[in-house]
Enzyme design. Structure first.
Site, short mmCIF file in Angstrom:
data_model
loop_
_atom_site.label_atom_id
_atom_site.label_comp_id
_atom_site.label_asym_id
_atom_site.label_seq_id
_atom_site.Cartn_x
_atom_site.Cartn_y
_atom_site.Cartn_z
N TRP A 1 0.84 -1.21 0.00
CA TRP A 1 0.00 0.00 0.00
C TRP A 1 0.87 1.26 0.00
CZ3 TRP A 1 -0.02 3.68 3.91
CH2 TRP A 1 0.55 3.32 5.12
N GLU B 1 -4.65 6.11 -4.29
CA GLU B 1 -4.86 7.29 -3.42
C GLU B 1 -4.25 8.55 -4.03
OE1 GLU B 1 -4.69 6.77 0.88
OE2 GLU B 1 -4.12 4.66 0.63
N ASP C 1 -4.33 9.93 6.42
CA ASP C 1 -4.18 8.59 6.97
C ASP C 1 -5.51 7.85 6.81
OD1 ASP C 1 -2.21 7.20 9.28
OD2 ASP C 1 -4.32 6.58 9.38
N LYS D 1 -6.96 6.33 8.95
CA LYS D 1 -7.78 6.52 10.17
C LYS D 1 -8.65 7.77 10.10
CE LYS D 1 -4.52 4.46 13.45
NZ LYS D 1 -3.14 4.93 13.29
N TYR E 1 7.45 3.98 17.32
CA TYR E 1 8.45 2.95 17.47
C TYR E 1 7.89 1.90 18.44
CZ TYR E 1 12.87 0.62 17.33
OH TYR E 1 13.85 -0.32 17.09
N SER F 1 4.05 -0.22 12.61
CA SER F 1 3.50 -1.46 12.01
C SER F 1 4.09 -1.66 10.63
CB SER F 1 1.98 -1.38 11.89
OG SER F 1 1.39 -1.26 13.15
N LEU G 1 9.78 4.54 6.42
CA LEU G 1 9.65 5.71 7.29
C LEU G 1 8.47 6.62 6.91
CD1 LEU G 1 11.26 6.92 9.75
CD2 LEU G 1 11.97 8.67 8.13
N HIS G 2 7.66 6.93 7.90
CA HIS G 2 6.52 7.84 7.71
C HIS G 2 6.29 8.59 9.01
CE1 HIS G 2 4.99 3.92 9.09
NE2 HIS G 2 4.18 4.65 9.86
N VAL G 3 5.84 9.85 8.88
CA VAL G 3 5.56 10.65 10.07
C VAL G 3 4.04 10.80 10.20
CG1 VAL G 3 5.72 12.93 8.93
CG2 VAL G 3 6.30 12.73 11.33
P1 M7G Z 1 2.45 2.78 11.86
O1 M7G Z 1 3.07 3.61 12.90
O2 M7G Z 1 3.34 1.99 10.95
O3 M7G Z 1 1.43 1.76 12.44
O4 M7G Z 1 1.57 3.76 11.00
P2 M7G Z 1 0.19 1.92 13.43
O5 M7G Z 1 0.01 3.36 13.75
O6 M7G Z 1 -0.97 1.33 12.64
O7 M7G Z 1 0.56 1.09 14.58
C1 M7G Z 1 0.99 3.41 9.79
C2 M7G Z 1 -0.13 4.37 9.49
O8 M7G Z 1 -0.56 4.14 8.17
C3 M7G Z 1 -1.35 4.18 10.40
O9 M7G Z 1 -1.69 5.41 11.01
C4 M7G Z 1 -2.42 3.65 9.45
O10 M7G Z 1 -3.71 4.10 9.79
C5 M7G Z 1 -1.99 4.19 8.11
N1 M7G Z 1 -2.39 3.34 6.97
C6 M7G Z 1 -2.39 2.00 6.94
N2 M7G Z 1 -2.79 1.59 5.71
C7 M7G Z 1 -2.90 0.19 5.31
C8 M7G Z 1 -3.07 2.70 4.95
C9 M7G Z 1 -3.52 2.89 3.61
O11 M7G Z 1 -3.77 1.97 2.83
N3 M7G Z 1 -3.66 4.19 3.21
C10 M7G Z 1 -3.40 5.25 4.06
N4 M7G Z 1 -3.59 6.47 3.58
N5 M7G Z 1 -2.98 5.08 5.33
C11 M7G Z 1 -2.80 3.81 5.77
#
Ligand code: M7G
Length: 377
Positions: A157, A167, A187, A189, A251, A254, A258-260
């Protein structure tokens, strides 16, 4: 209906949401007003996770019109309109209690689906016991890194976003520089409707940074760009004051690219707990002071019951086991579960027993309705 802040792209799913069949409740968070469900669609062999979450209130939805505006059109949906259905529970002196059903436009529920869901997704969305791990650089190299190299969620994704395959129309800002650039977008969420609950992700273009642990002084330009350009873009698009934004890394994350995470400080977004979040400002400052800070630091993080990494750490040192307090040094160590009965999960339990506990934990009695039950995520 009012215009959403983000128009989401419409893609037809392979399932019919209305045909979801429930297997069990994974979590029921009465404070967040969200419930995570495990079930199936047409194919009983493929698990599906469905998360339902009541939307936050938008301030425009409680706005009322002045009498002079009443005849004007068009009207925005509001709780206080002729569409409001009111059931009176009781009125006592100056106090009144009601159940109200507002107009259809205001009854939306955010629904997130993971399909097909893996065991790892089910763990992530389930209620469970959590443990804090103190990860030294050595433990990272010997235990965490080999584990996450062999077992992690797919990053497809993320690559779909970076390669403009999915997206695309949700992108708020992009800097295409392969070294310092990133994509900023909503996000999963975020419902995209309410700036109060804004939740954006900044995903870097650079491919070899799994997490905070990999960051060093050479990434400072990228991190500074991520901070400044995101703030500018958010101010331009949503009018939010840059000094009111919370920007942080998870940290462990999931997803190991790297993403903020970015959301307004006045909103208690999911996953902002101190045991999981590292502010971007602090990360930049740490790297300015010591370029190899994250290769030298002990980083705490949370592991949850059911995660195989917990078993690997347990082999290294006791985690589920706690030493008995007191003077008697000879006393054997005791399992926490032996010391006092707690409502948790043990390794000896059959999966069916665990599932029953999960449902019990996740479905509070009416009197416990205020209890928060948090998913592992
Ligand atoms: P993380 O810190 O790797 O994991 O953040 P966690 O916060 O879920 O523990 C990954 C972020 O990516 C999360 O805030 C998810 O809601 C968001 N996310 C996950 N997926 C599969 C997608 C997606 O397909 N599209 C978008 N835009 N965000 C996603």
């Amino acid at each position: 209906m009012t215009e959403p802040v983000e128009s989401s792209e419409v893609k037809s799913p392979s399932y019919d949401l209305s045909k979801f069949r429930l297997k069990r409740i994974l979590t029921n968070n009465t404070v967040r007003k969200s419930i995570s469900l495990l079930g199936t669609f047409d194919d009983p062999a493929e698990d599906a996770i469905v998360v339902l979450e009541k939307n936050a209130y938008r301030e425009s939805e409680v706005a009322t019109e002045s009498p002079s505006e009443e005849s004007g059109s068009p009207k925005k949906p509001s709780y206080f309109s002729a569409d409001l259905k009111v059931d009176t529970e009781f009125v006592n002196n100056i106090y009144g209690s009601y159940q109200v059903v507002p107009s259809r436009d205001l009854c939306g529920v955010k629904c997130t689906v993971v399909y097909p869901a893996t065991e790892k997704h089910i763990e992530k969305y389930s209620v469970c016991q959590k443990y804090l791990i103190q990860e030294t650089p050595d433990l990272y190299q010997r235990i965490t890194l080999p584990y996450l190299s062999s077992s992690q969620f797919s990053l497809e994704w993320v690559y779909n976003i970076l390669e403009h395959k999915q997206e695309t129309e949700r992108i708020v800002f992009e800097d295409k520089d392969p070294e310092t650039g990133f994509i900023l977008l909503p996000d999963l969420k975020w419902d995209g409707r309410n700036v109060e609950t804004l939740y954006l992700l900044g995903i870097v273009h650079k491919h070899d940074i799994k997490s905070l642990r990999d960051l060093n002084g050479s990434h400072l330009d990228m991190l500074r760009n991520l901070r400044q350009s995101s703030k500018d873009a958010i101010f331009k698009r949503y009018g939010l004051n840059p000094n009111q934004l919370r920007m942080y890394f998870h940290y462990q994350p999931s997803f190991y690219h790297l993403h903020v995470h970015i959301n307004p400080v006045r909103n208690d977004a999911p996953g902002i707990w101190c045991e999981k979040s590292h502010m971007l400002d602090t990360v930049i400052n740490n790297l300015e002071l010591m370029p190899d800070y994250y290769q030298r630091a002990t980083l705490p993080f949370v592991l949850y019951e059911g995660n195989k990494l917990l078993d690997l750490y347990e082999k290294e040192r006791p985690i589920r086991v706690v030493p008995v307090q007191g003077d008697d040094k000879e006393q054997p160590k005791k399992e926490l579960a032996d010391a006092e009965p707690v409502e948790g999960f043990s390794d000896e339990e059959e999966e069916e027993e665990r599932q029953c506990k999960r449902i019990k934990l996740a479905t509070p009695e009416p009197k416990e309705a205020e209890t928060t039950v948090q998913a592992c995520a």
